[in-house]
Design an enzyme around this catalytic site. Structure first.
Site, PDB file in Angstrom:
ATOM      1  CD  GLU A 145      -1.811  -2.404   1.249  1.00  0.00           C
ATOM      2  OE1 GLU A 145      -0.700  -2.693   1.750  1.00  0.00           O
ATOM      3  OE2 GLU A 145      -2.644  -3.270   0.917  1.00  0.00           O
ATOM      4  CG  HIS A 158     -11.527  -7.871   5.896  1.00  0.00           C
ATOM      5  ND1 HIS A 158     -10.511  -8.371   6.655  1.00  0.00           N
ATOM      6  CD2 HIS A 158     -11.310  -8.315   4.627  1.00  0.00           C
ATOM      7  CE1 HIS A 158      -9.706  -9.109   5.888  1.00  0.00           C
ATOM      8  NE2 HIS A 158     -10.165  -9.078   4.656  1.00  0.00           N
TER       9      HIS A 158
END
Lengths: 499, 335, 379
Positions: free
Chosen positions: B60, B129
């Site tokens: 990322e 998540h």
């Protein structure tokens, strides 16, 4: 086979899916299947996946046809499996919603239960333990000021004893101007009503005070910076009878007018010219005090039955939306007692050399208004039912609050009431409204230990203070009048014995 | 008008932005052939090519840092962070670089980067998540942070984010991806502002402020409250940084009562900022202290417990009861 | 946890290890290299004199800036003393349309890019967060977060690829930065996309107080092949060799050959910054060893051996350096003060309601003082 029926519901086959389409079944009703045998192909928004059987058993029912889109969590297949009824499922059947106390609408039969589907139907709250109190019930936080909701402003303080309002210098009550408060809509100038649609501007302690006094801030003109409603504004409105509270007698106190013209403030003292309403009031008080020889009598009464009556009346459908307060009952009691003691409703006409006894009652209510102390009166109060009297009191106080008391309201009074109880005061020696023979001051309703049916009990107690013009009224007449009023408040049923 | 799911509306908005400006490129993990784990970029690589829809290595910080370089080169990168909880490796590049390069270079270098973040819970997923990390970014100067709550906004606001010369975090409420709604695909994104809050339900007694995934919940709460005789005004913030406080302020001046609800943890969160700002701006109009109904100050819980953590209709209405002084779960504790 | 063999890491002070590209020795002797000689065949005597002048000038800039810091005119300064050859050699290899993403110590590279001298000092005087417009000299604002710029260079190079251009992105960083995730991720991305980017690592042996052995247990250049990136170790104090290897990497990148990793083995002869005290952690002998390999001295010896170091040349170089130093000092002292309202400028490229409100309130605050001349407060 004496099996148990197990239902298999569609799980979330991807993260956050809500539905899947059945592509085809690999099994039919009656087929025997093994654990993990592929029973169907299912297409999600993400992929086509094979569904393995969660049980070994016989297919009892296929709930949907190929081509059908099934919501996550909906029944897909029922199996007949061997085993005792009620046995826990071998897979999938995680804790039910009930076990966790989670919202009942959400029943994750599977760990991956996907995003919630938007359902039709009207959303509803779950019932609460205190649900019965939600509508129109008692409000622990104090009188609700919510428009359209139960609870009439002012009803709470009229029932509970109101704590004495601490005297505060005006400078403390007025917050510093919020120079940088948003440039959004705001009152154009001090003293003007707030912009339409906005809540009145004030501070939390002042809101609390207003709530305690039963004052609706929407109807209080703000004199602070930007139209801010100050502590003094609320006190003034309260004295003026805003929200049904009634001003103290002329002799006890009268708030200063808010006009700052000509005021000189040296820091240690503030000098203001004697003028306007203050000057007028002073002249009237002096004339009254030094013309009519005043006698004041006191009577302390257990008004618990009256308070109970108020409670019952409020709950009756006939009185829906009508403000009933101790003042309403006192006003009614006064009118009834006057019939038996008419000398209290009279006037000393020095010029004509006559004593004028009135056969009607124009009932004055002392009110501190934005303009100063006023005593507007209710015409022909003796004719009014309790409900009408309540309506007149409300109208009179609203006009006084709004500064709309007209000359007709102010003239022709025959007797007056002043409510000093809203300030937590018990008793006083009110000065007569000039030209009248009597004035009744009602004190605070207090919960006090009191003799009741031979025992000491906590009762609602109020002191009445009656001043009368001794030229017109003898002690006996004045005493009987006060005793009659007390008798009605102590036992409203006594009215039957008087009329 | 066409009926699209929330997810397809984002896809349509991305497609239109890419059609209009060849400098718009998409970067992220699994966004090419797969179309993203939520299929938001479905079909875009096929139609625009691998040079405009880049499947990146799984890093990322690397995605964000190379997006900065792309922006230096004149591109308008749209970065997909696969899940909210995966954004933290990119945190340094976002807050130290993306957010500050325009300031650092005194306006010489623009960072028109859009960072798409599926966020929030409610889908039964494991840890990392279901998070709501928006406050980290609203606290960072130089970033703009928005969150659509319906397909039309999703479609319009993604285009507005991409055309912004400032970096924008675009938080997508993942549990609403499958909600369907009418979308006007011909509408001009430049005709409206992504930073204007929207009054989605008018009311007069209480102002209920929220954004993203809880907007539908708040609307439902307003309906249920209406059945109780309470008129709730629901405001969808849409923009979280800056917040359109003028709209919130106008509402609170009318109602005098404010409830804020979000999934993110309470302490130091957006609700605190809204409560403080509105108290500063409308102190004299408040009838009650602003109340927050939020997720708890806990790591995101395992999914069997997530509906205890996430504000729902009843918890929101409990907050509404508090600001009204009606009986509520904290009755007796408050003075 | 013991760190072993820190002292014996290749590239230490014991002479050039095998595999180190060197064209001019520490004594100024030109050594032939069949692979790299063709890359610098055009570098004649005048060009070498030019590289020498560059190095003298940047060393003078460094000395002047250090003096300005000691005189209270700069808050801080990161000296590049000892690294002149690595920066000038690589910097002079670049084309105008190449783009540099550096750390804060690459002032000699900025000099090669044609930076206005005053602009070098703006950040360190506290007058700006960036001295120059990156697009004016195709060099990004120097990066303070260690290694972050390597990703920016890689992304920029990916953009070059998309544009079908043959420019190259060059990123400078130190040995310490190679431990950062960003640098490693940048190499992953660069290799995966075959981006035209050069990773120019100046291994100056010290990351503030931490020796290079703490960052790497093998020669740093050895890491790159693991990412699929060709690498080279070059004598970072040899300006000609640095020029050669950079030209080689540039040619590879321009022709679609992807990234290159260059480890320039050099030495930070000064402190980390003017706020540092290297005597607390570094052996004085080590400094002496490296002083013997000084990049200026060796080129001076080389030029002298070729008769290119006469008095006229040295006088001209000195005059240039003096002029640059004077310009630098004047630019520093004459730098205008920023206005108070500049604190709000450029946070966003378009108006932001939160910030506008804060600015409005702050201007009101400033103008509330009796002695305030304007809402700016600048008087």
């Amino acid at each position: 086979m004496a099996g148990v029926i197990k239902e298999f519901r569609l799980p979330d086959l991807g993260e956050g899916l809500t539905e899947s389409e059945i592509v085809n079944w690999h099994v039919a009703v009656g087929d025997t299947v093994e654990l993990n045998q592929i029973i169907a192909d299912v297409e999600t928004a993400k992929a086509v996946v094979e569904l393995p059987s969660p049980y070994a058993g016989v297919i009892a029912e296929l709930h949907e046809q190929p081509g059908t889109v099934v919501e996550v969590g909906a029944p897909l297949v029922s199996f007949e499996v061997a085993g005792p009824a009620g046995a826990p499922p071998t897979t999938g059947g995680a804790a039910s919603a009930g076990d966790t106390g989670a919202p009942a609408k959400r029943e994750p039969n599977l760990v991956g239960y996907g995003a919630a589907v938007e359902k039709g139907g009207r959303p509803e709250r779950r019932a609460r333990r205190f649900a019965s109190q939600l509508l129109g019930g008692a409000n622990p936080a104090g009188g609700s000021a919510l428009p359209g909701l139960a609870g009439i402003p002012g009803s709470v303080p009229m029932i509970a004893a109101v704590p004495a309002v601490p005297a505060r210098p005006a400078v403390e009550a007025a917050p510093v101007a919020p120079a940088l408060e948003s440039a959004g809509p705001r009152p154009a100038a001090p003293g003007l009503p707030t912009v339409s649609g906005e809540r009145p501007r004030s501070t939390p302690p002042v809101r609390k005070l207003a709530r305690d006094l039963g004052i609706r801030l929407e109807e209080v003109p703000g004199t602070g910076p930007g139209g801010l409603i100050t502590r003094d504004d609320v006190l003034a409105a309260s004295s003026a009878g805003a929200g049904g509270s009634i001003a103290p007698a002329p002799a006890t106190s009268s708030p200063a007018t808010s006009s700052p013209a000509g005021v000189q403030d040296t820091g240690r003292e503030t000098r203001a010219p004697i003028k306007g309403m203050r000057k007028h009031t002073a002249a009237a008080m002096v004339a009254s005090a030094f013309t009519a020889p005043h006698v004041t009598e006191f009577l302390t009464v257990d008004v618990t039955p009256t308070m109970e009556l108020i409670g019952r009346v409020k709950e009756s459908k006939a009185f829906a939306g009508v403000r009933i307060t101790p003042l309403t009952i006192v006003a009614k009691a006064l009118c009834i007692a006057l019939r038996r003691n008419p000398t209290l409703n009279s006037r000393w006409d020095e010029a004509a050399g006559d004593i004028v006894q009135f056969n009607y009652v124009n009932l004055g209510i002392a009110a501190a208004t934005p303009r100063g102390l006023l005593v507007p009166n209710i015409k022909d109060a003796q004719e009014l039912s309790l409900m009408d009297l309540a309506g007149e009191l409300t109208g009179l106080t609203e006009r006084a609050r709004a500064g709309k008391t007209g000359p007709a309201d102010l003239s022709g009074g025959t007797i007056s009431i002043t409510n000093i109880g809203v300030f937590g005061i018990d008793a006083g020696t009110p000065i007569l409204n000039p030209g009248e023979a009597a004035i009744l001051a009602m004190g605070a309703v207090r919960r006090m230990p009191w003799e009741y049916e031979g025992q000491v009990a906590l009762r609602s107690v109020m002191t009445l203070s009656l001043s009368f013009d001794h030229r017109l009224v003898d002690g006996e007449q004045g005493s009987r009048f006060l005793a009659d009023i007390g008798a009605i408040l102590a036992d409203p049923g006594m009215v039957l014995a008087m009329v | 008008m066409s009926t699209l799911t929330f997810g397809r509306a984002i896809n349509a908005g991305l497609r239109r932005a890419m059609d209009n400006d060849p400098k718009v490129i998409l970067m992220g993990e699994d966004i090419g052939k797969l179309g993203g784990v939520f299929r938001i970029t479905d079909g875009l690589q096929k139609d625009f090519g691998a040079h405009r829809v880049l499947d990146t290595p799984l890093a990322e910080a690397g995605i964000m840092g190379t997006a900065v370089g792309m922006a230096y080169r004149g591109y308008r990168p749209v970065v997909e962070i696969q899940f909210d909880g995966f954004i933290y490796p990119a945190f340094d590049q976002i807050v130290c670089q993306v957010a500050k390069i325009h300031y650092r270079t005194q306006g010489a270098v623009k960072m028109p980067i859009t960072i798409r973040v599926p966020f929030g819970g409610g889908i039964g997923s494991p840890e990392h998540h279901s998070e709501s990390p928006e406050a980290y970014f609203t606290h960072t100067s130089g970033l703009r942070v928005i969150s659509p709550s319906n397909p039309q906004d999703a479609y319009t606001m993604i285009q507005q984010a991409i055309s912004s010369d400032d970096p924008v975090l675009y938080f997508e409420p993942k549990r609403r991806y499958h909600v369907k709604g009418e979308v006007d695909e011909g509408s001009d994104p430049a005709a409206s502002s992504m930073e204007k809050a929207c009054v989605v339900t008018e009311g007069s007694d209480v102002t209920l402020v929220t954004y993203g995934p809880l907007v539908p919940t708040a609307r439902d709460a307003a309906v249920a409250a209406g059945d109780d005789g309470v008129s709730v005004e629901v405001i969808d913030l849409r923009s979280l940084a800056p917040i359109d406080f003028e709209t919130v302020e106008a509402s609170v001046r009318k109602t005098g009562r404010l409830v804020i609800t979000h999934e993110a943890a309470q302490s130091g969160g957006l609700g605190a900022e809204i409560a403080a700002s509105i108290t500063e701006r409308c102190f004299y109009h408040l009838e009650h202290a602003p109340v927050r109904v939020t997720g708890f100050d806990i790591p995101y819980p395992y999914s069997k417990l997530e509906f205890h953590h996430l504000p729902d209709l009843d918890r929101i209405l409990d907050g509404v009861d508090r600001v009204l002084g009606r009986p509520n779960s904290l009755s007796g504790l408050e003075r | 946890m013991a760190l072993k063999n820190i002292e014996s890491v290749p590239g230490g002070p014991d002479g050039p290890p095998p595999g180190l590209i060197q064209l001019i020795t520490a004594d100024g002797i030109r050594v032939p290299d069949p692979a790299y000689d063709p890359l610098v065949a055009d570098v004649d005597g005048a060009a070498l004199q030019g590289l020498y002048e560059d190095m003298v000038v940047v060393r003078r800039i460094d000395a002047e800036a250090t003096a300005l810091q000691r005189q209270g005119e700069l808050a801080l300064w990161p000296p590049l003393l000892g690294q002149e050859a690595a920066q000038i050699g690589s910097g002079r290899a670049l084309r105008r349309d190449d783009f540099v993403f550096s750390s804060y110590r690459e002032n000699a590279v900025a000099y090669c890019r044609g930076v206005d001298l005053t602009d070098i000092l703006r950040v360190w005087r506290g007058n700006a967060s960036s001295g120059w417009d990156p697009y004016a000299i195709n060099m990004a604002t120097p990066q303070v977060i260690i290694g972050a710029q390597t990703l920016h260079a890689t992304g920029y190079a990916m953009g070059i690829l998309n544009d079908g251009d043959d420019a190259v992105a060059v990123t400078y960083f130190g040995d310490g930065a190679t431990s950062q995730g960003d640098v490693n991720e940048a190499m992953v991305f660069a290799a995966s996309f075959q981006a035209p980017v050069i990773f120019f690592c100046q291994n100056n042996h010290w990351a503030i107080s931490e020796p290079v052995g703490l960052q790497a247990h093998v020669p740093i250049a050895n890491r790159a092949p693991g990412f699929g990136i060709p690498s080279v170790r070059v004598d970072g104090n040899d300006v000609l060799a640095c020029l050669a290897v950079t030209r080689q990497a540039l040619a590879r990148a321009r022709s679609g050959g992807g990234p290159t990793f260059i480890e320039a083995v050099t030495y930070r002869m000064g402190p980390h910054t003017t706020a540092d005290d290297p005597t607390r952690y570094r052996d004085a002998n080590e400094l002496e060893d490296w002083a013997a390999k000084d990049p200026l001295k060796r080129l001076e010896a080389h030029l002298d051996s070729r008769g290119l170091f006469d008095e006229a040349f040295t006088a001209a170089v000195k005059a240039k350096a003096d002029a640059v130093a004077a310009e630098l000092r004047a630019g520093c002292l004459d730098m205008p003060e920023p206005a108070p309202s500049d604190v709000f400028k450029h946070v966003y490229s378009t108006p932001n309601s939160w910030l506008d409100r804060q600015q409005d309130h702050y201007e009101r605050y400033l103008s509330s003082f009796a002695d305030s001349a304007s809402s700016d407060g600048s008087s």
